[in-house]
Scaffold this motif. Structure first.
Motif, PDB file in Angstrom:
ATOM      1  N   HIS A   1       1.686 -13.558  -5.459  1.00 11.39           N
ATOM      2  CA  HIS A   1       1.059 -12.405  -6.169  1.00 11.39           C
ATOM      3  C   HIS A   1       0.857 -11.043  -5.831  1.00 11.39           C
ATOM      4  O   HIS A   1       1.270 -10.820  -4.309  1.00 11.39           O
ATOM      5  CB  HIS A   1      -0.659 -12.434  -6.177  1.00 11.39           C
ATOM      6  CG  HIS A   1      -1.458 -13.723  -6.951  1.00 11.39           C
ATOM      7  ND1 HIS A   1      -1.532 -14.313  -8.592  1.00 11.39           N
ATOM      8  CD2 HIS A   1      -1.637 -15.103  -6.298  1.00 11.39           C
ATOM      9  CE1 HIS A   1      -2.098 -14.664  -8.737  1.00 11.39           C
ATOM     10  NE2 HIS A   1      -2.018 -16.095  -7.260  1.00 11.39           N
ATOM     11  N   ILE A   2       1.684  -9.979  -6.033  1.00 10.91           N
ATOM     12  CA  ILE A   2       2.370  -8.788  -5.458  1.00 10.91           C
ATOM     13  C   ILE A   2       0.754  -8.264  -6.316  1.00 10.91           C
ATOM     14  O   ILE A   2       1.390  -7.369  -7.436  1.00 10.91           O
ATOM     15  CB  ILE A   2       3.402  -8.687  -5.539  1.00 10.91           C
ATOM     16  CG1 ILE A   2       4.057  -9.711  -5.086  1.00 10.91           C
ATOM     17  CG2 ILE A   2       3.506  -7.198  -4.992  1.00 10.91           C
ATOM     18  CD1 ILE A   2       5.751  -9.847  -5.843  1.00 10.91           C
ATOM     19  N   LEU A   3       0.250  -7.459  -5.392  1.00  9.54           N
ATOM     20  CA  LEU A   3      -0.545  -6.138  -5.348  1.00  9.54           C
ATOM     21  C   LEU A   3      -0.052  -4.550  -5.126  1.00  9.54           C
ATOM     22  O   LEU A   3      -0.854  -4.780  -3.360  1.00  9.54           O
ATOM     23  CB  LEU A   3      -1.856  -6.446  -5.496  1.00  9.54           C
ATOM     24  CG  LEU A   3      -2.556  -7.879  -5.830  1.00  9.54           C
ATOM     25  CD1 LEU A   3      -3.761  -8.451  -4.874  1.00  9.54           C
ATOM     26  CD2 LEU A   3      -2.781  -8.771  -6.796  1.00  9.54           C
ATOM     27  N   ALA A   4       0.351  -3.919  -6.381  1.00  6.77           N
ATOM     28  CA  ALA A   4       0.248  -2.322  -5.581  1.00  6.77           C
ATOM     29  C   ALA A   4      -0.391  -1.987  -5.731  1.00  6.77           C
ATOM     30  O   ALA A   4      -1.713  -1.437  -6.365  1.00  6.77           O
ATOM     31  CB  ALA A   4       1.547  -1.873  -6.773  1.00  6.77           C
TER      32      ALA A   4
ATOM     33  N   LYS B   1       3.532   5.966 -10.307  1.00  7.09           N
ATOM     34  CA  LYS B   1       3.612   4.798  -9.525  1.00  7.09           C
ATOM     35  C   LYS B   1       3.295   3.223  -9.834  1.00  7.09           C
ATOM     36  O   LYS B   1       3.807   1.744  -9.366  1.00  7.09           O
ATOM     37  CB  LYS B   1       3.598   4.936  -8.481  1.00  7.09           C
ATOM     38  CG  LYS B   1       4.248   6.076  -8.050  1.00  7.09           C
ATOM     39  CD  LYS B   1       4.357   6.925  -6.799  1.00  7.09           C
ATOM     40  CE  LYS B   1       4.829   8.062  -5.993  1.00  7.09           C
ATOM     41  NZ  LYS B   1       5.125   8.438  -4.884  1.00  7.09           N
ATOM     42  N   ARG B   2       1.954   3.102  -9.483  1.00 11.07           N
ATOM     43  CA  ARG B   2       1.719   2.158 -10.279  1.00 11.07           C
ATOM     44  C   ARG B   2       2.815   1.423 -11.870  1.00 11.07           C
ATOM     45  O   ARG B   2       2.181   0.098 -12.029  1.00 11.07           O
ATOM     46  CB  ARG B   2      -0.223   2.117 -11.339  1.00 11.07           C
ATOM     47  CG  ARG B   2      -0.654   2.405  -9.249  1.00 11.07           C
ATOM     48  CD  ARG B   2      -2.051   1.847 -10.090  1.00 11.07           C
ATOM     49  NE  ARG B   2      -3.104   3.109 -11.066  1.00 11.07           N
ATOM     50  CZ  ARG B   2      -3.481   4.341 -10.808  1.00 11.07           C
ATOM     51  NH1 ARG B   2      -3.540   4.478 -10.096  1.00 11.07           N
ATOM     52  NH2 ARG B   2      -3.975   4.231 -12.204  1.00 11.07           N
TER      53      ARG B   2
ATOM     54  N   MET C   1       0.893  -1.275  -0.149  1.00  8.77           N
ATOM     55  CA  MET C   1      -0.107  -0.078   0.053  1.00  8.77           C
ATOM     56  C   MET C   1       0.920   0.953  -0.400  1.00  8.77           C
ATOM     57  O   MET C   1       1.383   1.671   0.888  1.00  8.77           O
ATOM     58  CB  MET C   1      -0.731   0.133   1.629  1.00  8.77           C
ATOM     59  CG  MET C   1      -0.948   1.463   1.462  1.00  8.77           C
ATOM     60  SD  MET C   1      -2.723   0.962   3.069  1.00  8.77           S
ATOM     61  CE  MET C   1      -4.065   2.396   3.200  1.00  8.77           C
ATOM     62  N   GLY C   2       1.570   2.212  -1.103  1.00  4.97           N
ATOM     63  CA  GLY C   2       2.164   2.689  -1.092  1.00  4.97           C
ATOM     64  C   GLY C   2       3.290   2.734  -2.263  1.00  4.97           C
ATOM     65  O   GLY C   2       4.187   2.246  -1.804  1.00  4.97           O
TER      66      GLY C   2
ATOM     67  N   PHE D   1      -3.384  -1.238  -8.421  1.00  7.41           N
ATOM     68  CA  PHE D   1      -4.221  -0.457  -8.212  1.00  7.41           C
ATOM     69  C   PHE D   1      -4.687   0.787  -7.644  1.00  7.41           C
ATOM     70  O   PHE D   1      -3.184   1.303  -7.206  1.00  7.41           O
ATOM     71  CB  PHE D   1      -5.768  -1.374  -7.185  1.00  7.41           C
ATOM     72  CG  PHE D   1      -5.422  -3.249  -7.616  1.00  7.41           C
ATOM     73  CD1 PHE D   1      -6.203  -3.682  -8.693  1.00  7.41           C
ATOM     74  CD2 PHE D   1      -4.611  -3.573  -7.179  1.00  7.41           C
ATOM     75  CE1 PHE D   1      -6.531  -4.756  -8.917  1.00  7.41           C
ATOM     76  CE2 PHE D   1      -4.865  -4.972  -7.577  1.00  7.41           C
ATOM     77  CZ  PHE D   1      -5.556  -6.025  -8.478  1.00  7.41           C
ATOM     78  N   SER D   2      -5.629   1.961  -8.165  1.00  8.25           N
ATOM     79  CA  SER D   2      -5.680   2.969  -7.451  1.00  8.25           C
ATOM     80  C   SER D   2      -5.425   2.712  -5.185  1.00  8.25           C
ATOM     81  O   SER D   2      -5.676   3.485  -4.994  1.00  8.25           O
ATOM     82  CB  SER D   2      -6.434   3.971  -8.176  1.00  8.25           C
ATOM     83  OG  SER D   2      -7.637   3.433  -8.848  1.00  8.25           O
ATOM     84  N   THR D   3      -7.073   1.770  -5.499  1.00  8.42           N
ATOM     85  CA  THR D   3      -7.721   2.322  -4.231  1.00  8.42           C
ATOM     86  C   THR D   3      -7.290   0.713  -3.645  1.00  8.42           C
ATOM     87  O   THR D   3      -7.336  -0.405  -4.280  1.00  8.42           O
ATOM     88  CB  THR D   3      -8.959   1.972  -4.913  1.00  8.42           C
ATOM     89  OG1 THR D   3      -9.492   0.974  -5.182  1.00  8.42           O
ATOM     90  CG2 THR D   3      -9.176   3.448  -5.208  1.00  8.42           C
ATOM     91  N   MET D   4      -7.276   0.621  -2.388  1.00  8.78           N
ATOM     92  CA  MET D   4      -7.431  -0.654  -1.086  1.00  8.78           C
ATOM     93  C   MET D   4      -8.128  -1.556  -1.779  1.00  8.78           C
ATOM     94  O   MET D   4      -8.090  -2.764  -1.522  1.00  8.78           O
ATOM     95  CB  MET D   4      -7.245  -0.429   0.112  1.00  8.78           C
ATOM     96  CG  MET D   4      -5.693   0.065   0.404  1.00  8.78           C
ATOM     97  SD  MET D   4      -4.508  -1.896   0.744  1.00  8.78           S
ATOM     98  CE  MET D   4      -5.312  -2.505   1.428  1.00  8.78           C
ATOM     99  N   GLU D   5      -9.355  -0.834  -2.099  1.00  8.64           N
ATOM    100  CA  GLU D   5     -10.772  -1.552  -2.154  1.00  8.64           C
ATOM    101  C   GLU D   5      -9.911  -2.171  -3.181  1.00  8.64           C
ATOM    102  O   GLU D   5     -11.067  -3.933  -3.269  1.00  8.64           O
ATOM    103  CB  GLU D   5     -11.730  -0.842  -2.465  1.00  8.64           C
ATOM    104  CG  GLU D   5     -12.526   0.329  -0.996  1.00  8.64           C
ATOM    105  CD  GLU D   5     -11.368   1.295  -1.064  1.00  8.64           C
ATOM    106  OE1 GLU D   5     -11.934   1.911   0.318  1.00  8.64           O
ATOM    107  OE2 GLU D   5     -11.098   1.691  -2.066  1.00  8.64           O
ATOM    108  N   GLU D   6     -10.275  -2.520  -4.706  1.00  7.14           N
ATOM    109  CA  GLU D   6     -10.066  -3.007  -5.268  1.00  7.14           C
ATOM    110  C   GLU D   6      -9.007  -3.917  -4.899  1.00  7.14           C
ATOM    111  O   GLU D   6      -8.900  -5.397  -5.232  1.00  7.14           O
ATOM    112  CB  GLU D   6      -8.972  -2.037  -6.601  1.00  7.14           C
ATOM    113  CG  GLU D   6     -10.280  -0.693  -7.242  1.00  7.14           C
ATOM    114  CD  GLU D   6      -9.406   0.026  -8.158  1.00  7.14           C
ATOM    115  OE1 GLU D   6      -9.826  -0.620  -9.333  1.00  7.14           O
ATOM    116  OE2 GLU D   6      -8.608   0.684  -7.380  1.00  7.14           O
TER     117      GLU D   6
END
Length: 371
Positions: free
Chosen positions: A214-217, A224-225, A194-195, A237-242
């Motif tokens: 799986h590494i979800l940034a 940055k993404r 996250m970040g 992703f742009s949000t933690m929800e996604e």
């Protein structure tokens, strides 16, 4: 001797370059001509007043590398011409924490923001017009020359590029270690970062090195993404929800094995989001910093207890700098750790304030001052 350095006179404030007086090294100290210094968000926390310091003005910088130009009397282990990387946490090698291999928690850290010599709160290595100037983390890498304790310096081979190795003094070890040491990522796991700034991008690298499947940034900034995908992230992703939804879809509804919080200005809400994204017996690692006066993390004690989740702080990636910095150097020279691509923009010392403006605008993974 005289040196030019970037100081904050009061907070909130903006870095300005002034001429300073610098002490010659005493026993156990070296004077170093700086080659490069990373621009880390922790220095911006000082400028914004998020972190209290003992004395103003304070000369910034804690992530740097340079060349030894003078060695204090009766000081062993260093000679003029040595190339060194600084560790922003000194390691005495003798306290309980150093003896247990937890050098990042060395008792010397209690004086990290007093700005004075750790053994004498009245003694300062820098001054301006006769008044004391504090050293950030006992280093002040935003200065052309600096005098530091040998406990803060790690020697490296002279044929290596200090312009990139300087990042090992904070950002790389903090992010990498957050994944490898604190989260203890292992092959096949699902990890959320996250970040994805100067710390998070290295948490991505660390998770990839450890074999995460799986590494979800997560970052609101597209640059940055995109960068995270080049450094090992499998999705961005742009949000933690996604990211949380995808993590659950990949794990039969369980959630991520680990979530690593590396947000530049971390709040309790950020931590709570990451905590809710992990599975039973998962770990939420927090290495981002916020205001010292902020308290409270809105998580459920029931969820903490009954799901047996772990909330883990991580200072400098739970590393032992005198051992881990050479290890990361070896990984870099072997082509297993990317450092050169982390440096988005280089600046002169006089451009330090612009560098922080660019950081706020999300233009850099890491800006670096080159002297």
């Amino acid at each position: 001797m005289k040196t030019r350095g970037a100081v904050i006179r009061s907070t909130p404030g903006r870095f300005e370059v002034v001429e300073l007086d610098l002490d010659a090294p005493r026993r156990g100290e070296i004077t170093v001509q700086m080659v490069a210094s990373g621009l880390c968000h922790s220095d911006d926390h000082v400028a914004k007043g998020d972190h209290a310091v003992g004395v103003y003005p304070i000369c910034g910088g804690h992530e740097g590398a340079g060349i030894v130009v003078e060695v204090g009397p009766e000081t062993t282990g260093f000679t003029e011409g040595d190339h060194v990387i600084f560790s922003f946490v000194a390691g005495c090698g003798r306290c309980r924490w150093c003896a247990k291999g937890m050098q990042n928690l060395c008792d010397r850290g209690a004086a990290i923001m007093t700005g004075s010599r750790p053994d004498d709160p009245t003694s300062f290595r820098l001054s301006l017009d006769g008044a004391p100037v504090a050293q950030t983390c006992g280093l002040s890498t935003f200065s052309e020359y600096t005098t530091v304790s040998t406990d803060s310096a790690v020697k490296v081979d002279k044929d290596l590029p200090l312009e990139t190795l300087c990042l090992l003094g904070c950002g790389v070890g903090t992010g990498w270690g957050a994944a490898v040491n604190s989260a203890q990522v292992y092959p096949g796991q699902t990890v959320i970062v996250m970040g994805v700034g100067g710390i998070g991008i290295n948490a991505v690298q660390g998770a990839a090195h450890a074999g995460a499947a799986h590494i979800l940034a997560v970052d609101p900034i597209e640059f940055k993404r995109d960068s995270a995908l080049k450094f090992g992230a499998t999705q961005a992703f742009s949000t933690m929800e996604e990211a949380t939804e995808v993590a659950r879809s990949l794990t039969n509804g369980q959630g991520a094995d680990a979530a690593i919080v590396t947000v530049g200005v971390t709040t309790g809400d950020h931590i709570a989001q990451a905590f809710s994204a992990i599975r039973k017996a998962g770990v939420c690692v927090v290495t981002g910093l916020g205001k010292m006066t902020d308290v409270g993390i809105p998580i459920s004690p029931m969820e903490l207890t009954l799901y047996q989740k772990r909330l883990q702080g991580s200072l400098f990636g739970a590393s032992a700098p005198s051992a881990d910095i050479p290890w990361l150097v070896d990984l870099y020279t072997a082509g297993k750790l990317e450092l050169d691509g982390l440096v988005t923009t280089t600046y002169t010392l006089d451009e330090v304030a612009q560098g922080f403006d660019d950081m706020h605008a999300g233009r850099n993974l890491r800006g670096v001052i080159v002297f």
